[in-house]
Write an enzyme that holds these catalytic residues in place. Structure first.
Site, mmCIF file in Angstrom:
data_model
loop_
_atom_site.group_PDB
_atom_site.id
_atom_site.type_symbol
_atom_site.label_atom_id
_atom_site.label_comp_id
_atom_site.label_asym_id
_atom_site.label_seq_id
_atom_site.Cartn_x
_atom_site.Cartn_y
_atom_site.Cartn_z
ATOM 1 N N GLU A 165 0.796 -1.231 0.000
ATOM 2 C CA GLU A 165 0.000 0.000 0.000
ATOM 3 C C GLU A 165 0.831 1.284 0.000
ATOM 4 O OE1 GLU A 165 -3.528 -2.569 0.650
ATOM 5 O OE2 GLU A 165 -1.427 -2.744 1.080
ATOM 6 N N TYR A 167 3.487 1.981 1.878
ATOM 7 C CA TYR A 167 4.117 2.336 3.146
ATOM 8 C C TYR A 167 5.633 2.106 3.083
ATOM 9 C CZ TYR A 167 -0.509 2.915 5.227
ATOM 10 O OH TYR A 167 -1.772 3.357 5.529
ATOM 11 N N ARG A 215 2.903 -8.641 4.273
ATOM 12 C CA ARG A 215 1.909 -8.044 3.371
ATOM 13 C C ARG A 215 2.644 -7.516 2.146
ATOM 14 N NH1 ARG A 215 -3.012 -5.447 4.855
ATOM 15 N NH2 ARG A 215 -4.092 -4.773 2.955
ATOM 16 N N HIS A 253 -1.767 3.948 -1.607
ATOM 17 C CA HIS A 253 -2.806 4.902 -1.213
ATOM 18 C C HIS A 253 -2.878 6.090 -2.161
ATOM 19 C CE1 HIS A 253 -4.134 2.876 2.297
ATOM 20 N NE2 HIS A 253 -3.021 3.023 2.979
ATOM 21 N N GLN A 340 -18.235 5.036 4.341
ATOM 22 C CA GLN A 340 -18.734 6.234 5.010
ATOM 23 C C GLN A 340 -18.418 6.271 6.504
ATOM 24 O OE1 GLN A 340 -22.829 7.236 4.054
ATOM 25 N NE2 GLN A 340 -22.591 6.403 2.009
ATOM 26 N N CYS A 342 -16.322 3.843 8.059
ATOM 27 C CA CYS A 342 -15.031 3.199 8.366
ATOM 28 C C CYS A 342 -13.883 4.082 7.885
ATOM 29 C CB CYS A 342 -14.975 1.785 7.794
ATOM 30 S SG CYS A 342 -15.435 1.647 6.043
ATOM 31 N N ARG A 563 -24.824 26.022 -7.286
ATOM 32 C CA ARG A 563 -24.841 27.451 -6.962
ATOM 33 C C ARG A 563 -23.526 27.892 -6.323
ATOM 34 N NH1 ARG A 563 -30.010 29.778 -7.026
ATOM 35 N NH2 ARG A 563 -31.766 28.319 -6.902
ATOM 36 N N TRP A 578 -13.127 11.403 -4.761
ATOM 37 C CA TRP A 578 -12.246 11.493 -5.930
ATOM 38 C C TRP A 578 -12.640 10.463 -6.994
ATOM 39 C CZ3 TRP A 578 -9.198 7.562 -7.860
ATOM 40 C CH2 TRP A 578 -8.993 6.444 -7.030
#
Length: 675
Positions: A165, A167, A215, A253, A340, A342, A563, A578
């Site tokens: 990911e 890291y 991982r 990420h 939403q 988590c 608007r 995004w």
């Protein structure tokens, strides 16, 4: 006999046998940072009681500079070890096994002390990292190994070394972030030196009778990512260095390709893990968008992996495995991958939870205790708020009647499920239907409740939802104007050119519906991979297609209007907004902010800009769709209160804020828990 023989088969790791092939993958919930270790322990113990084979904690920092943010939890002291011991003791008492993830964020650390192989700033953090020298590199390796030893002392059954990911360890592997020319950079054998040394030192620190998961990023989805040959080389080297299991990481990420949102097809990346099968002799875990026992069983039966990782499904239902074992798979509360409660909470510094299950991470705070004196409870409205209240009230022992004016439960969820990319909402409504029947709720469909019908109840809960707000645009009564309700229910059809008034969540959903003509690519993996430009990493480094995304042409020309000044869609979900913006851009949707809506006529939508109503122009359109927000719908409230009745108002009927199912479900559950 079981319907899931592969999923429920034990996995022998030599010194220990896991009860099944299910891993609860790592999730950063924010619980450890609360300092309430009893709460942390109960979160994991609940999942252990639910039958999962092995759990992995959220990422624990090996040192201060490696924390994902200042103050991130880790194992730095004897006090930390004692706190974590509360978790492992409770999990073991519940019959489970748990590993601690060691996560060094590298340049992703959201703080000024972040470190990395090279001083290359991350696009998702404002802090440029410090390039490590030899002494600094040795410190990071030693700290990770020390964290592993402390995890064993704290009673964990294993550790997961986070190497994917994007890291810290992943950052050393690719030229995208590793610009070094010393023994830690350059050729791949040098770039993989640090992750391998970490694995050797971790194994040396914990001994042979301890689970060590690595991982591994199997498809980076970033420029200059790893080639497939490099992935296989690293996997084999990790096995030699002492890894017990290889887990799958998908995408960095910062990648501009969605990997876990609801619009991503189920099991979208298991084919990547399958490429590694046979290349190593240790078990391989696959992950991402596996959310039902049927999907997990198929993945294993097809030989895509030896084990499946599911994370958020265990927020939605801690008893996922137990229900599958008992032949009650239809009773599993479904993860809809909405992000939403988590991930959006995680990246906003809040404790995580779950839209479907508000008790997730709040097990000691939100308790559904059985009632001693059952009440007769009427719930009016079978949308998410009403369903949540009715189910919790019935679960606690109350006698519940649920009134719904329509012919099916679901409320606004029935419109959400029409949106391409939100197909998971079909399963959510189906689950609600099954639960309403299972707990014995008296469901009254096609029934518009009135004060007389509610006269015999002890408690009345109004969850009657919302109605579209009237934007008051001259000409909106014309035949070329439709509400979002009319479009999504099929009451009106849209022409080839559409202007959408309102660029909130509903406006974006309607735009998606119209450009896809109601049929997206979420259930067509090959089309989805083409649309987002994902390629076989064996043919394209990092898995990025050389010719980029190839979306199908849009079915309509759509203009999304708002608007407010600024970028349309700014208020969408923190981790999914995004995706919606990128998806619509790929379909050629024009997004315009700072508009005044002057009038509507046969030409289309007439607009101007700014307080001075400057630059008057017309957005040519065959159809104008009104998505200008909602207002609470609660006509019964005044009638009941005038009759002296106490009324609870929840969900959209209380506060109309977009279609906020997360708030509605949570509010309904908390009210019912208090009755």
């Amino acid at each position: 006999m079981t319907d899931y023989p592969h999923l429920l088969a034990p996995l022998d790791l030599g010194h220990v046998t896991l009860r099944n092939r299910v891993l609860m993958g790592s999730m950063h919930t924010g619980l450890e940072e609360t300092g309430d270790w009893g709460r942390v322990a109960e979160f994991y113990a609940a999942r252990a009681r639910g039958g999962v084979g092995l759990m992995v904690t959220g990422g624990m920092a090996p040192n201060r500079e490696g924390g994902v943010f200042p103050g991130a939890a880790g194992l730095y002291s004897a006090e930390d070890i004692a706190n974590h011991r509360q978790v492992t003791d409770r999990v073991h008492h519940a019959g489970g096994r748990i590993a601690m993830q060691i996560l060094h964020a590298g340049r992703y650390a959201y703080g000024p002390d972040c470190v990395a192989p090279s001083a290359v700033k991350s696009p998702i953090s404002p802090f440029p990292p410090k390039e490590l020298d030899e002494t600094g590199i040795e410190k990071q390796i030693a700290d990770i190994a020390t964290a592993a030893a402390r995890a064993r002392e704290a009673g964990y059954d294993g550790v997961e070394v986070m190497g994917s990911e994007g890291y810290f360890l992943n950052q050393f592997l690719v030229r995208h972030t590793n610009k070094r020319e010393d023994r830690w950079g350059g050729a791949y054998e040098n770039r993989m030196r640090l992750p391998l040394e970490v694995m050797r030192r971790v194994r040396g620190a914990v001994g042979d009778d301890f689970i060590v998961i690595y991982r591994l990023s199997m498809i980076d989805l970033v420029p200059e990512g790893s080639s497939w040959d490099e992935v296989v080389t690293l996997a084999r080297a990790m096995e030699t260095a002492g890894a017990s299991i290889l887990n799958t990481g998908i995408g960095w990420h910062e990648a501009r390709i969605p990997t876990i949102a609801t619009s991503v097809p189920r099991r979208a990346f298991t084919w990547v893990t399958q490429k590694l099968m046979g290349e190593v002799g240790i078990p391989v875990i696959t992950s991402n968008r596996i959310n039902t026992p049927e999907v997990a069983e198929a993945v294993l039966a097809e030989g895509c992996a030896d084990m499946v990782s599911m994370a958020r499904p265990f927020l939605a239902d801690p008893d996922f495995v137990a229900k599958a074992e008992a032949g009650r798979a239809r009773a599993i509360a479904p993860c809809i991958a909405c992000n939403q409660a988590c991930l959006d909470h995680t990246f906003s510094g809040k404790v995580s939870s779950c839209l479907v299950n508000p008790r997730a991470c709040h097990e000691t705070k939100l308790v559904y205790s059985s009632v001693k004196e059952p009440k007769r409870v009427a719930v009016v409205g079978a949308g998410p708020a009403g369903l949540s209240a009715a189910l919790v009230a019935a679960e606690r022992g109350h006698q519940v009647a649920l009134f719904e004016a329509a012919g099916r439960i679901g409320g606004q969820l029935n419109m959400a499920r029409q949106i391409p990319g939100k197909e998971e909402f079909h399963g959510l409504v189906d689950w609600y239907e099954g639960q309403v029947a299972e707990v014995g709720i008296d469901l009254k469909l096609n029934t518009r409740a009135d004060a007389a019908a509610l006269s015999g109840f002890d408690e009345v809960i109004l969850a009657t939802g919302v109605v579209p707000r009237d934007p008051g645009i001259p000409g909106q009564e014309g035949p070329n104007v439709a509400s979002y309700v009319e479009i999504l229910t099929g009451a009106k059809a849209a022409g080839d050119r559409v202007a959408i008034v309102g660029a909130g969540g509903i406006g974006f959903d309607v735009a998606e519906y119209l450009v896809e003509d109601g049929h997206g690519v979420t259930e067509d993996l090959d089309a989805w991979l083409r649309e987002w430009g994902v390629a076989d990493p064996g043919a394209a480094r990092g898995g990025l297609a050389p010719d980029g995304p190839k979306p199908a042409p849009a079915e309509r020309k759509v203009t999304l209007c708002q608007r407010k000044e600024g970028r349309p869609g700014k208020g969408l979900g923190k981790t999914t907004g995004w995706i919606h913006r990128a998806s619509l851009r790929m379909k050629g949707v024009e997004m315009v902010g700072g508009l005044n809506y002057e009038r509507i006529d046969a030409e289309g939508l007439h607009v101007s800009f700014g307080e001075g109503h400057e630059r008057p122009t017309v957005i040519a359109a065959d159809t104008i769709v009104l998505c200008a927000g909602q207002e609470p719908y609660r006509p019964l409230k005044d009638e009941l209160e005038a009759a002296g009745r106490r009324v609870h108002v929840i969900g959209g009927a209380d506060v109309a804020a977009e279609l906020d199912a997360k708030r509605a479900v949570d509010q309904g559950a908390r009210l019912a828990a208090s009755l």
